[in-house]
Design a protein around this motif. Sequence first.
Motif: not given
Length: 469
Positions: A198, A234, A244-246, A443
Amino acid sequence: MSDELIGASARRMVEALRQGEISSLALVEAAARRIAAVEPKLNALPTLCLERAREQAAALDGRRARGETLPLLAGLPVVVKDNCDVGGVRTTSGTPIFRNRIAETSDRTVALMEARGAVPMAKSNLSELGGAQTTNAVFGATRNPYDVRLTCGGSSGGAAVALATGETWLAHGNDLGGSLRIPAGFCNVTGLRPTPGRVPRKRLAAPFDTLAVEGPMARDVADLALFFDAMVGHDTGDALTAPSTEPPFLGAALAPAKPARAALSADLGGLPVDPVIRTAFESFATWLGKAGVAVAEAAPDISGTLDAFKALRGASFLASWEPFLETHRALFPPSVMEDIERGFTQSGSALAAAERCRADFYRRTIDLLDEHEFLICPATQVMPFPIEILTPATVDGQPIRNYLDWIAITAITSLTACPAIAIPIGFSAGGLPIGIQILAHPRRERALFTFAGWIERELGLPTHPIDPK
């Protein structure tokens, strides 16, 4: 308290920065005043970099004045643990080996935080090359603000103390065997051990290892989520990270919700736990059930897991420190040398057995989380103990063989690679904090923030900084 600014939440200060209600430079000065007031009693932030912070803050204030878009943290001052590099600042890792080392540049973790608008203003004290009591041969011990005669835990102890006393709004830390969770439990703050990958990590001797992670600490769950948002990313230098697209994690913390179910265990099926902690945990479990959560007393089988952790830690320490042994062997503390020697002497079959044990424990933990969604247990097995002691002799009457035995409840959960959030649940009769850790599937930090935010709201415990006692 000398300056009420320092008692405000990180979220409020970031909003004030964005609205032009206050400058980043003013926040650096407010923090500097608080540090000067309380540091003599604590020793949480032995290395200051205030001039660097002032320059960085002034640059961000200039961007605001020109109408430029500000990064996420908008110039909020933070502290960085003294085993990560801040460019131009000393990084000692608490060891005489690196007593005079000046970092040329910020490492990947810190550089990302700075790009997101964090302003490092100090380096926080830590255990010497690993451990759970914040003391070292370079700077000495950091004291617990709830009773300065006691330890604050470790190894991110300086970070926790700086938060608890209002020296900073947010604090960086890292965790291999509990270093974000133990001091959070001892100091009435929050900490998150994220899923490996993460948060980009500094350059490591073992870049594919999943035991060591970087993570945030804060005074409350929403501030913790805000800082996590500033750390997630990243980085091609850390092969475990991924794009990540969260949506922001802060949104989850600001939408607290009661879960349907959770597994709870006061001792993970047999670890020694101080009766004060056990009683508080059992009271919390009762409260959770009355609140409508389907509570089950359950834990994965932990047979062999602490030995597996010790074997893997030994291999990791050997990989990191073998190049320094020929010239600096005498400077390694006994507890670290014990880990290094284990790495030297353990057989290949012992290391293979540790990997098998870890894999089996991971599968058992995931099976439990599939059924119960969360696993909750204490963040520490002991209450804060005298600062002069490195390792308690006993826990609940059981003898302690080495320093890893009294932190087993966090060390073995590190094996799972599951994220774990540490939050307070109350205080002992003597006024010392007591905390829990909550694990979720890898995650699933969003679920942790939602659940922990609900617990925090419902318990209503104090989050305002304190003066050292």
